[in-house]
Design a protein around this motif. Structure first.
Motif, short mmCIF file in Angstrom:
data_model
loop_
_atom_site.label_atom_id
_atom_site.label_comp_id
_atom_site.label_asym_id
_atom_site.label_seq_id
_atom_site.Cartn_x
_atom_site.Cartn_y
_atom_site.Cartn_z
N LEU A 41 0.81 -1.22 0.00
CA LEU A 41 0.00 0.00 0.00
C LEU A 41 0.84 1.26 0.00
CD1 LEU A 41 -2.86 -1.07 2.45
CD2 LEU A 41 -2.72 -1.30 -0.04
N ASP A 42 2.17 1.11 0.01
CA ASP A 42 3.08 2.25 -0.14
C ASP A 42 4.23 1.79 -1.04
OD1 ASP A 42 4.69 4.46 -0.01
OD2 ASP A 42 4.48 4.74 2.16
N PRO A 43 4.02 1.82 -2.36
CA PRO A 43 5.01 1.25 -3.28
C PRO A 43 6.35 1.97 -3.30
CG PRO A 43 3.17 2.27 -4.48
CD PRO A 43 2.80 2.27 -3.04
N GLU A 44 6.42 3.20 -2.81
CA GLU A 44 7.72 3.87 -2.78
C GLU A 44 8.58 3.36 -1.64
OE1 GLU A 44 7.73 8.05 -3.04
OE2 GLU A 44 6.89 8.06 -5.06
N VAL A 45 7.96 2.80 -0.61
CA VAL A 45 8.71 2.19 0.48
C VAL A 45 9.00 0.73 0.16
CG1 VAL A 45 8.63 1.55 2.93
CG2 VAL A 45 7.78 3.78 2.19
N LEU A 46 8.00 0.03 -0.37
CA LEU A 46 8.15 -1.39 -0.67
C LEU A 46 7.32 -1.72 -1.90
CD1 LEU A 46 9.41 -4.02 0.84
CD2 LEU A 46 6.99 -4.53 1.24
N SER A 47 7.89 -2.47 -2.81
CA SER A 47 7.15 -2.93 -3.99
C SER A 47 7.16 -4.46 -4.02
CB SER A 47 7.76 -2.38 -5.28
OG SER A 47 9.13 -2.73 -5.38
N VAL A 48 6.02 -5.05 -4.40
CA VAL A 48 5.89 -6.50 -4.53
C VAL A 48 6.16 -6.87 -5.98
CG1 VAL A 48 4.33 -8.46 -4.32
CG2 VAL A 48 4.23 -6.60 -2.65
N LEU A 49 7.15 -7.74 -6.21
CA LEU A 49 7.56 -8.09 -7.56
C LEU A 49 6.71 -9.20 -8.14
CD1 LEU A 49 11.45 -7.97 -7.05
CD2 LEU A 49 9.91 -6.14 -7.78
N ASN A 50 6.50 -10.28 -7.38
CA ASN A 50 5.67 -11.39 -7.87
C ASN A 50 5.31 -12.30 -6.70
OD1 ASN A 50 7.78 -13.54 -7.60
ND2 ASN A 50 8.81 -12.27 -9.15
N VAL A 51 4.33 -13.16 -6.93
CA VAL A 51 3.89 -14.14 -5.93
C VAL A 51 3.84 -15.51 -6.61
CG1 VAL A 51 2.09 -14.80 -4.29
CG2 VAL A 51 2.49 -12.38 -4.79
N THR A 52 4.44 -16.51 -5.98
CA THR A 52 4.44 -17.87 -6.53
C THR A 52 4.04 -18.86 -5.45
OG1 THR A 52 6.80 -18.14 -6.02
CG2 THR A 52 6.24 -17.31 -8.21
N ALA A 53 3.56 -20.03 -5.88
CA ALA A 53 3.23 -21.10 -4.94
C ALA A 53 4.51 -21.69 -4.38
CB ALA A 53 2.40 -22.17 -5.64
N GLY A 54 4.41 -22.22 -3.13
CA GLY A 54 5.60 -22.75 -2.47
C GLY A 54 6.23 -23.91 -3.21
N ARG A 62 7.90 -27.25 -4.39
CA ARG A 62 8.85 -28.13 -3.69
C ARG A 62 9.70 -27.36 -2.68
NH1 ARG A 62 11.18 -31.99 -8.58
NH2 ARG A 62 9.16 -32.91 -9.18
N GLU A 63 9.74 -26.04 -2.81
CA GLU A 63 10.59 -25.26 -1.91
C GLU A 63 9.90 -24.96 -0.59
OE1 GLU A 63 11.82 -21.82 -3.99
OE2 GLU A 63 12.77 -22.91 -5.62
N GLY A 64 8.64 -25.34 -0.43
CA GLY A 64 7.94 -25.05 0.81
C GLY A 64 6.79 -25.99 0.99
N PRO A 65 6.09 -25.90 2.12
CA PRO A 65 4.93 -26.76 2.36
C PRO A 65 3.84 -26.49 1.35
CG PRO A 65 5.07 -24.99 3.98
CD PRO A 65 6.33 -24.95 3.21
N ALA A 66 2.89 -27.46 1.26
CA ALA A 66 1.84 -27.37 0.25
C ALA A 66 1.02 -26.11 0.40
CB ALA A 66 0.95 -28.61 0.33
N GLY A 67 0.79 -25.66 1.64
CA GLY A 67 -0.02 -24.47 1.86
C GLY A 67 0.81 -23.22 2.03
N SER A 68 1.86 -23.06 1.26
CA SER A 68 2.72 -21.89 1.39
C SER A 68 2.83 -21.16 0.05
CB SER A 68 4.12 -22.29 1.88
OG SER A 68 4.81 -23.02 0.89
N PHE A 69 3.09 -19.86 0.17
CA PHE A 69 3.27 -19.01 -1.01
C PHE A 69 4.47 -18.08 -0.75
CE2 PHE A 69 -1.12 -20.19 -0.70
CZ PHE A 69 -1.46 -20.57 -1.99
N ILE A 70 5.19 -17.80 -1.81
CA ILE A 70 6.39 -16.97 -1.70
C ILE A 70 6.18 -15.71 -2.53
CG2 ILE A 70 8.86 -16.82 -2.15
CD1 ILE A 70 8.96 -19.88 -1.93
N PHE A 71 6.37 -14.54 -1.91
CA PHE A 71 6.30 -13.32 -2.69
C PHE A 71 7.61 -12.56 -2.57
CE2 PHE A 71 4.61 -11.96 1.39
CZ PHE A 71 5.05 -10.64 1.56
#
Length: 454
Positions: A81-94, A96-105
């Motif tokens: 909600l403040d892109p000049e402080v922090l920007s979200v680049l992408n979101v992917t499902a976890g 093999r790198e994480g549990p089944a119910g995890s997401f990485i952004f």
């Protein structure tokens, strides 16, 4: 008690990217950082809602989901909600790198500050649009300034924040005062009276300086999608009155010195009302909610520093003709020395802050003096002013008092934001001084080669 949540950070180190590990620090000692949330999604163990992250860094954060729907039909949307402080680049499902119910952004931090996150958990179905299961806006990322950021190095090197203590400035002050007295000897009382009777040239200068130039700065900053801080710095710079060097350039280029001095004084007085109005209008258009502080004391000081020596020079012209002749002989060499000294001092003060300057602001800053020269000349020509007056109006519109814009930035914002926004007045100041020096040199060479009889 401070809980540490480990992130994988992707640091940018020139053309190659290298992986590094870093810590996202959570302060759970306060009531605001711990809530009793019993929803599906969480970051970490869910005990903290505010995390610390270093500035100018890329990294990833893992979101856990306890939603019992099919993991393949779950998805998460994350927005800063403040892109000049922090920007979200992408979101992917976890995966093999994480549990089944995890997401990485993936995130990229910018300016220091506190950015709220909007996290939405969606249940998607091939035969229907995604259904919102849960939305959270109580997570925050606090971006902390680096200990060795550009602003800190600038302070340590005695740069921007201490420009009034620059030894070169103190060495030039007596020369500036004597030079202004000499300009007072150039003032023609009859020309001054004529200006008061027909103030068209003065009005053209005010119109161009406080209406046309700020509008240009706003439009070009939006066109190039400059960051908000740089856009505001550019608008404030273009809202500043004419600089004290305007009458210096008018003298060297055959302009009307009396008009130049009068325009500088009038525009500085008008700036006490025009700069706050311009700051409020364009600040609102740019979405800046901070209160902007116009340095009225500095404006008054500028007026006095112009009016006192100029008045003294006019008195010398009336009472001491021998001293007047000496001052008039010194005025041109003193002016050239001041121009060169001004460029040296500006580059010295701005070296640190301009080390990481963005190419867009350089390109825009170079165009500001040129546009001012063209706008001033066009308005003066349309009004049918004589050539010396046309030159002066053009110069006065093209040369802004960038030090006033610097003062506004430093008084209105925190140090890091202020120094970033100050790139705009620095670039404009360096551009106008360098461009005017080239014009003066070109005019001198032209007169020597093509008009040797002068």
């Amino acid at each position: 008690m401070r809980t540490l949540f480990t992130l994988c950070l992707l640091l940018i180190g020139g053309p190659n990217r290298t992986w590094a590990t870093g810590n996202l620090t959570v302060d759970s000692s306060t009531d605001t950082s711990r809530t009793n949330h019993t929803g599906y999604i969480s970051i970490g163990d869910g005990s903290a809602q505010e995390f610390e992250f270093p500035e100018n860094t890329e990294g990833v954060i893992v979101i856990s989901s306890r939603y019992r729907g099919s993991s393949r039909k779950q998805t998460v949307r994350v927005r800063s909600l403040d892109p000049e402080v922090l920007s979200v680049l992408n979101v992917t499902a976890g995966g093999r790198e994480g549990p089944a119910g995890s997401f990485i952004f993936s995130i990229r931090s910018g300016f220091p500050g506190r950015a709220p996150l909007q996290i939405q958990l969606l249940d998607r179905d091939r035969d229907s649009v995604p259904v919102l299961i849960e939305e959270r806006t109580d997570y925050f990322i606090r971006v902390e300034p680096s200990e060795a950021d550009a602003a800190t190095r600038l302070l340590q090197s005695g740069g921007l924040s201490h420009f009034t203590e620059n030894p070169v400035l103190f060495a030039l002050l007596p020369l500036i005062f004597v030079n202004k007295c000499a300009f007072g000897c150039k003032v023609e009382v009859e020309v001054l009276r004529a200006l008061l009777r027909r103030p068209m040239a003065l009005l053209l200068g005010v119109l161009a300086q406080f209406l046309v130039m700020p509008l240009y700065a706003y439009c070009v900053s939006r066109l190039l999608s400059l960051p908000t801080a740089l856009s505001l710095g550019l608008v404030i710079t273009c809202s500043a009155p004419g600089g004290g060097g305007g009458y210096l350039y008018s003298l060297l280029l055959g302009g009307d010195v009396t008009l130049a001095i009068s325009m500088t004084l009038v525009s500085t007085v008008v700036a006490t009302a025009a700069m706050p109005l311009s700051s409020a209008l364009y600040g609102k258009l740019l979405g800046v909610h901070a209160a902007l502080h116009v340095p009225f004391v500095k404006i008054l000081g500028t007026l006095l520093f112009i009016a006192i020596p100029i008045s003294l020079g006019m008195l010398i012209k009336l009472r001491l003709p021998a001293l007047t002749r000496v001052l008039l002989v010194l005025i041109r060499p003193f002016s050239v020395v001041l121009m060169v000294g001004g460029i040296f001092m500006a580059y010295q003060m701005g070296a640190s802050i301009l080390a990481n300057v963005q190419p867009q602001i350089v390109a825009v800053g170079v165009t500001v003096p040129l546009l001012g020269l063209l706008v001033g000349a066009g308005l003066a020509r349309t009004a049918g002013l004589a050539l010396p007056q046309m030159k002066t109006v053009s110069i006065e519109v093209g040369v802004q008092n960038s030090l006033l814009a610097l003062a506004v930035m430093q008084l209105s914002f925190r140090r890091v934001e202020a120094d970033f926004a100050s790139q705009a007045p620095f670039i404009v100041a360096l551009s106008s001084t360098s461009e005017m020096l080239l014009i003066v040199l070109g005019s001198f060479i032209w007169r020597k080669l093509c008009c040797p009889q002068e």
